[in-house]
Scaffold this motif. Structure first.
Motif, PDB file in Angstrom:
ATOM      1  N   VAL A   1      -6.399  12.372  15.903  1.00 33.35           N
ATOM      2  CA  VAL A   1      -5.791  13.402  16.737  1.00 33.35           C
ATOM      3  C   VAL A   1      -4.303  13.141  16.989  1.00 33.35           C
ATOM      4  N   VAL A   2      -3.882  11.888  16.927  1.00 23.72           N
ATOM      5  CA  VAL A   2      -2.464  11.577  17.138  1.00 23.72           C
ATOM      6  C   VAL A   2      -1.670  11.639  15.835  1.00 23.72           C
ATOM      7  N   GLU A   3      -2.330  12.095  14.760  1.00 24.60           N
ATOM      8  CA  GLU A   3      -1.702  12.310  13.460  1.00 24.60           C
ATOM      9  C   GLU A   3      -1.029  11.044  12.925  1.00 24.60           C
ATOM     10  N   PRO A   4      -1.809   9.981  12.741  1.00 23.73           N
ATOM     11  CA  PRO A   4      -1.235   8.734  12.241  1.00 23.73           C
ATOM     12  C   PRO A   4      -0.886   8.839  10.764  1.00 23.73           C
ATOM     13  N   LYS A   5      -0.065   7.912  10.296  1.00 26.59           N
ATOM     14  CA  LYS A   5       0.243   7.825   8.873  1.00 26.59           C
ATOM     15  C   LYS A   5      -0.775   6.954   8.141  1.00 26.59           C
ATOM     16  N   VAL A   6      -1.474   6.076   8.884  1.00 27.25           N
ATOM     17  CA  VAL A   6      -2.486   5.221   8.273  1.00 27.25           C
ATOM     18  C   VAL A   6      -3.641   5.024   9.250  1.00 27.25           C
ATOM     19  N   LEU A   7      -4.854   4.971   8.706  1.00 24.83           N
ATOM     20  CA  LEU A   7      -6.033   4.587   9.466  1.00 24.83           C
ATOM     21  C   LEU A   7      -6.404   3.165   9.072  1.00 24.83           C
ATOM     22  N   LEU A   8      -6.514   2.290  10.066  1.00 22.41           N
ATOM     23  CA  LEU A   8      -6.935   0.906   9.869  1.00 22.41           C
ATOM     24  C   LEU A   8      -8.377   0.821  10.335  1.00 22.41           C
ATOM     25  N   MET A   9      -9.297   0.564   9.407  1.00 22.95           N
ATOM     26  CA  MET A   9     -10.720   0.673   9.700  1.00 22.95           C
ATOM     27  C   MET A   9     -11.399  -0.672   9.436  1.00 22.95           C
ATOM     28  N   ASP A  10     -11.927  -1.263  10.515  1.00 21.81           N
ATOM     29  CA  ASP A  10     -12.517  -2.602  10.429  1.00 21.81           C
ATOM     30  C   ASP A  10     -14.043  -2.516  10.401  1.00 21.81           C
ATOM     31  N   GLU A  11     -14.618  -2.466   9.206  1.00 23.85           N
ATOM     32  CA  GLU A  11     -16.062  -2.334   9.011  1.00 23.85           C
ATOM     33  C   GLU A  11     -16.654  -1.245   9.917  1.00 23.85           C
TER      34      GLU A  11
ATOM     35  N   VAL B   1       0.860  -1.178   0.000  1.00 20.82           N
ATOM     36  CA  VAL B   1       0.000   0.000   0.000  1.00 20.82           C
ATOM     37  C   VAL B   1       0.899   1.231   0.000  1.00 20.82           C
ATOM     38  N   ARG B   2       0.638   2.156  -0.915  1.00 21.07           N
ATOM     39  CA  ARG B   2       1.446   3.373  -1.015  1.00 21.07           C
ATOM     40  C   ARG B   2       1.022   4.411   0.020  1.00 21.07           C
ATOM     41  N   ALA B   3       1.928   5.304   0.330  1.00 21.58           N
ATOM     42  CA  ALA B   3       1.614   6.420   1.220  1.00 21.58           C
ATOM     43  C   ALA B   3       0.501   7.256   0.609  1.00 21.58           C
ATOM     44  N   GLY B   4      -0.530   7.563   1.401  1.00 23.98           N
ATOM     45  CA  GLY B   4      -1.646   8.373   0.944  1.00 23.98           C
ATOM     46  C   GLY B   4      -2.709   7.616   0.183  1.00 23.98           C
ATOM     47  N   GLU B   5      -2.556   6.315   0.025  1.00 23.70           N
ATOM     48  CA  GLU B   5      -3.500   5.521  -0.771  1.00 23.70           C
ATOM     49  C   GLU B   5      -4.682   5.073   0.082  1.00 23.70           C
TER      50      GLU B   5
ATOM     51  N   LEU C   1     -14.083  10.400   3.248  1.00 24.69           N
ATOM     52  CA  LEU C   1     -13.374  10.831   2.043  1.00 24.69           C
ATOM     53  C   LEU C   1     -12.842  12.250   2.189  1.00 24.69           C
ATOM     54  N   ARG C   2     -13.646  13.126   2.771  1.00 24.82           N
ATOM     55  CA  ARG C   2     -13.194  14.502   2.982  1.00 24.82           C
ATOM     56  C   ARG C   2     -11.972  14.539   3.897  1.00 24.82           C
ATOM     57  N   LEU C   3     -12.005  13.780   4.993  1.00 27.62           N
ATOM     58  CA  LEU C   3     -10.883  13.761   5.927  1.00 27.62           C
ATOM     59  C   LEU C   3      -9.636  13.158   5.281  1.00 27.62           C
ATOM     60  N   TRP C   4      -9.809  12.117   4.496  1.00 29.39           N
ATOM     61  CA  TRP C   4      -8.687  11.503   3.787  1.00 29.39           C
ATOM     62  C   TRP C   4      -8.038  12.499   2.830  1.00 29.39           C
ATOM     63  N   GLN C   5      -8.873  13.228   2.100  1.00 25.74           N
ATOM     64  CA  GLN C   5      -8.341  14.189   1.146  1.00 25.74           C
ATOM     65  C   GLN C   5      -7.676  15.372   1.848  1.00 25.74           C
ATOM     66  N   GLU C   6      -8.203  15.765   3.001  1.00 23.89           N
ATOM     67  CA  GLU C   6      -7.624  16.890   3.747  1.00 23.89           C
ATOM     68  C   GLU C   6      -6.298  16.528   4.409  1.00 23.89           C
ATOM     69  N   THR C   7      -6.204  15.325   4.944  1.00 23.17           N
ATOM     70  CA  THR C   7      -5.043  14.945   5.751  1.00 23.17           C
ATOM     71  C   THR C   7      -3.954  14.217   4.970  1.00 23.17           C
ATOM     72  N   GLY C   8      -4.323  13.545   3.868  1.00 23.68           N
ATOM     73  CA  GLY C   8      -3.341  12.750   3.137  1.00 23.68           C
ATOM     74  C   GLY C   8      -2.976  11.445   3.819  1.00 23.68           C
ATOM     75  N   VAL C   9      -3.716  11.055   4.858  1.00 24.81           N
ATOM     76  CA  VAL C   9      -3.449   9.818   5.567  1.00 24.81           C
ATOM     77  C   VAL C   9      -3.778   8.624   4.667  1.00 24.81           C
ATOM     78  N   SER C  10      -3.020   7.539   4.793  1.00 23.23           N
ATOM     79  CA  SER C  10      -3.372   6.298   4.102  1.00 23.23           C
ATOM     80  C   SER C  10      -4.533   5.646   4.835  1.00 23.23           C
ATOM     81  N   VAL C  11      -5.364   4.893   4.102  1.00 25.88           N
ATOM     82  CA  VAL C  11      -6.487   4.191   4.714  1.00 25.88           C
ATOM     83  C   VAL C  11      -6.505   2.749   4.216  1.00 25.88           C
ATOM     84  N   LEU C  12      -6.569   1.810   5.153  1.00 26.41           N
ATOM     85  CA  LEU C  12      -6.809   0.401   4.843  1.00 26.41           C
ATOM     86  C   LEU C  12      -8.128   0.045   5.513  1.00 26.41           C
TER      87      LEU C  12
END
Length: 256
Positions: free
Chosen positions: A152-162, A32-36, A180-191
């Motif tokens: 709030v802890v400014e992670p590099k990735v959000l791991l979201m389980d359903e 998974v790429r950064a920001g993906e 989607l708005r938060l992802w686009q604003e922060t640039g965090v990766s999401v799995l």
């Protein structure tokens, strides 16, 4: 963008009451790429949540390696935020106190901790609920707090389980748009783990299809649609049909 997450030929076994351990994953490799934004989709028992727990550091792989930011994952860390389906909020804490929890563990000073928590609540539209307790809030509001607590802890990735499975359809749609708005604003990766094809196509840049018994990756789709996405469009329907076919083929392969 460079690779942030690597699963390298990961297999996972769990003990059973018998002599033969149960195999949850078999030689899974995934980058998974950064920001993906990547969705994992598949039936129950295909190892989606196990992959998330391995990356979170809750588990260690039986075989293979899990790497994050060029480091082998050995334990949980604040750079990998986790959002569960059941919110996991402390009922005796207010919304703000719940969001502050991770900052308190990092020994962030009180004033800075409070300001960062209020900013995180503002980002998810809940600044007015800062002093309310979880039982006073709807399911959608509680899940927004859970997202704010992870951000709030400014992670590099959000791991979201359903994370949106327990709310009604209208709230789910709103939360998807908020994410989607938060992802686009922060640039965090999401799995993001889901059972829902529609949700996966609406959210993700890539949809990774998993097959069960043991869990393997059976298909990997790049979703080349712009945002915001139109669920009624022909292109959306085409992706839906392709992913549905891949899911059915993976299930059939395991049965055959």
């Amino acid at each position: 963008m460079g690779t942030l997450i690597e699963f390298q030929r990961v297999s996972q076994f769990f003990p059973t009451r018998g002599d033969v351990p149960a195999q949850a994953l078999q030689e899974v490799s995934l980058d998974v790429r950064a920001g993906e934004f990547v969705c994992l989709i598949g039936p129950s028992g295909c190892g989606k949540t196990t992959l998330l727990h391995l990356l979170a550091g809750f588990l260690q792989p039986t075989e293979g390696k899990v790497r994050f930011n060029d480091q082998t994952v050995r334990e949980p860390g604040p750079e990998r935020g986790v959002v569960f389906q059941e919110y996991a909020l402390f009922p005796w804490m207010t919304a703000r106190q719940n969001v502050e929890f991770g900052l308190r563990a990092q020994a962030v000073p009180t004033t800075q901790r409070r300001n960062r928590a209020l900013l995180a609540l503002t980002r998810v539209g809940l600044e007015a609920a800062a002093d309310r307790y979880p039982h006073e809030l709807s399911g959608g509001m509680r899940q927004r707090i859970a997202v704010a607590r992870s951000l709030v802890v400014e992670p590099k990735v959000l791991l979201m389980d359903e994370p949106f499975a327990a709310v009604d359809a209208m709230t789910r749609s709103t939360l998807q748009k908020d994410l989607l708005r938060l992802w686009q604003e922060t640039g965090v990766s999401v799995l993001f783990v889901t059972h829902n094809i529609d949700e996966a196509i609406f959210l993700a840049q890539r949809v990774v299809v998993m097959a069960p018994h043991p869990g393997t990756i059976s298909a990997d789709f790049s979703v080349n649609l712009g945002y915001p996405r139109q669920r009624g469009s022909l292109d959306f329907a085409n992706y839906y049909n392709r992913i549905e076919t891949a899911l059915a083929a993976g299930a059939f392969r395991q049965v055959a």
